[in-house]
Write a protein that holds these residues in place. Structure first.
Motif, PDB file in Angstrom:
ATOM      1  N   TYR A  39       0.774  -1.401   0.146  1.00  0.00           N
ATOM      2  CA  TYR A  39       0.096  -0.191  -0.045  1.00  0.00           C
ATOM      3  C   TYR A  39       0.798   1.289   0.073  1.00  0.00           C
ATOM      4  N   GLY A  41       0.146   5.775   0.670  1.00  0.00           N
ATOM      5  CA  GLY A  41      -0.730   6.669   0.939  1.00  0.00           C
ATOM      6  C   GLY A  41      -0.196   8.142   1.453  1.00  0.00           C
ATOM      7  N   ARG A 175     -13.324   0.902   1.045  1.00  0.00           N
ATOM      8  CA  ARG A 175     -13.310   0.308  -0.217  1.00  0.00           C
ATOM      9  C   ARG A 175     -12.370  -0.977  -0.224  1.00  0.00           C
ATOM     10  N   HIS A 177      -9.879  -1.423  -2.167  1.00  0.00           N
ATOM     11  CA  HIS A 177      -8.605  -0.960  -2.264  1.00  0.00           C
ATOM     12  C   HIS A 177      -8.296   0.281  -1.577  1.00  0.00           C
ATOM     13  N   TRP A 178      -9.446   0.907  -0.715  1.00  0.00           N
ATOM     14  CA  TRP A 178      -8.876   2.060   0.111  1.00  0.00           C
ATOM     15  C   TRP A 178      -9.024   1.797   1.429  1.00  0.00           C
ATOM     16  N   ILE A 217      -4.512   8.051   5.060  1.00  0.00           N
ATOM     17  CA  ILE A 217      -5.286   7.374   3.826  1.00  0.00           C
ATOM     18  C   ILE A 217      -4.369   6.556   3.143  1.00  0.00           C
ATOM     19  N   ASN A 218      -4.704   5.400   2.415  1.00  0.00           N
ATOM     20  CA  ASN A 218      -3.796   4.337   1.811  1.00  0.00           C
ATOM     21  C   ASN A 218      -4.650   3.813   0.942  1.00  0.00           C
ATOM     22  N   TYR A 219      -3.881   3.335  -0.567  1.00  0.00           N
ATOM     23  CA  TYR A 219      -4.438   2.826  -1.517  1.00  0.00           C
ATOM     24  C   TYR A 219      -3.678   1.352  -1.358  1.00  0.00           C
TER      25      TYR A 219
END
Length: 221
Positions: A39, A41, A175, A177-178, A217-219
Motif C-alpha cells: 500500500y 498513502g 473500499r 482498495h482504500w 489514507i492508503n491505496y
C-alpha cells in the motif's frame, strides 16, 4: 381422500425443499476482507515536542513546541487468520517550533525547530473483517535546529537525529482498495550536545521527545 391428502403433502414437501435449496444458492456468504498486500498513502496531523536544554553554567529550561506534520507512507501487510503483520516507512515535513526564555536571562529567547520526521516501523495487528487495530515500533529520524534568537544571537546547531518510536493505530477498509485510519506515535531522540557558534567553549545539551497524532489514507494494491 386420505391418499390424496398424503400425495398433496408429499408434493408440497418436495417443492419446499427445492425452494430452500434455491435460496441457499442465491445467497452466498460474503468472504472476509483480506489485508495482505502493498500500500501507499498520505498523512497529515499534529505534533507536540518536548525539548529540554541543559548545561554546566545555566539552569535547565524547556522550549516545548507544536506544529503540523504532513507527508506520506508506504508499506506491506500480511494476514495470517485474523492477525496482521507488516512493515511501514514514512516521511513527513514538520512545522513544529517552540521557544522560551533562555534559562533565567530576561529578554532572551531560545528556540527549537524541527524540519522533518520519519520512521521505519514494524506493525502487528488484529483484524475484525474491515477493521484493523495495531501497534507499531521501530527506528525514527528527524532534524532539529537550536538557537538563541533574541537579545544575544547564537546558533547551537542541531542536525540529523536518530531515535526510536512506538505507537497505536486503527484502520478501516472503506473500499476494497482504500483504507483510512488514525495513528498516535511517541518518539524519543535522546540527548545531543551543540556548541555555540559565537562563544568559545560554550555548549548546550538538548533532550527531545515528541508525540504525533495523524490521519492516514492508503491505496492497497
Amino acid at each position: 381422500m386420505v391418499k390424496l391428502a398424503f400425495l398433496a403433502a408429499g408434493i408440497l414437501g418436495a417443492l419446499l425443499s427445492q425452494a430452500t435449496a434455491a435460496d441457499m444458492v442465491e445467497l452466498p456468504v460474503a468472504s472476509a476482507y483480506n489485508w495482505t498486500g502493498f500500500y501507499i498513502g498520505a498523512q497529515a496531523g499534529g505534533a507536540w515536542n518536548n525539548s529540554r536544554w541543559s548545561g554546566a553554567t545555566f539552569p535547565s529550561f524547556n522550549t516545548n513546541g507544536s506544529g503540523g506534520v504532513f507527508g506520506g507512507q508506504i508499506g506491506y501487510n500480511y494476514q495470517i487468520n485474523q492477525f496482521v503483520i507488516g512493515v511501514e516507512g514514512d516521511l513527513a515535513g514538520s512545522t513544529v517550533k517552540g521557544d522560551n526564555l533562555c534559562a533565567n536571562s530576561p529578554g532572551t529567547v531560545c528556540e527549537t525547530k524541527q524540519d522533518y520526521l520519519g520512521s521505519i516501523r514494524g506493525r502487528v495487528g488484529y483484524a475484525i473483517d474491515r477493521i484493523l487495530v495495531y501497534g507499531d515500533g521501530g527506528v525514527a529520524f528527524t532534524n532539529y535546529k537550536f538557537a538563541e534568537t533574541q537579545l544575544f544571537l547564537q546558533d547551537f546547531g542541531g542536525g540529523s537525529r536518530v531515535g526510536w518510536t512506538a505507537g497505536l493505530g486503527v484502520e478501516y477498509a472503506f473500499r476494497d482498495h482504500w483504507t483510512a485510519g488514525i495513528e498516535w506515535n511517541y518518539y524519543d531522540f535522546g540527548s545531543k550536545s551543540g556548541a555555540s557558534n559565537v562563544l568559545p567553549n560554550f555548549s548546550v545539551d538538548n533532550r527531545d521527545t515528541e508525540n504525533t497524532v495523524v490521519g492516514k489514507i492508503n491505496y492497497k494494491f
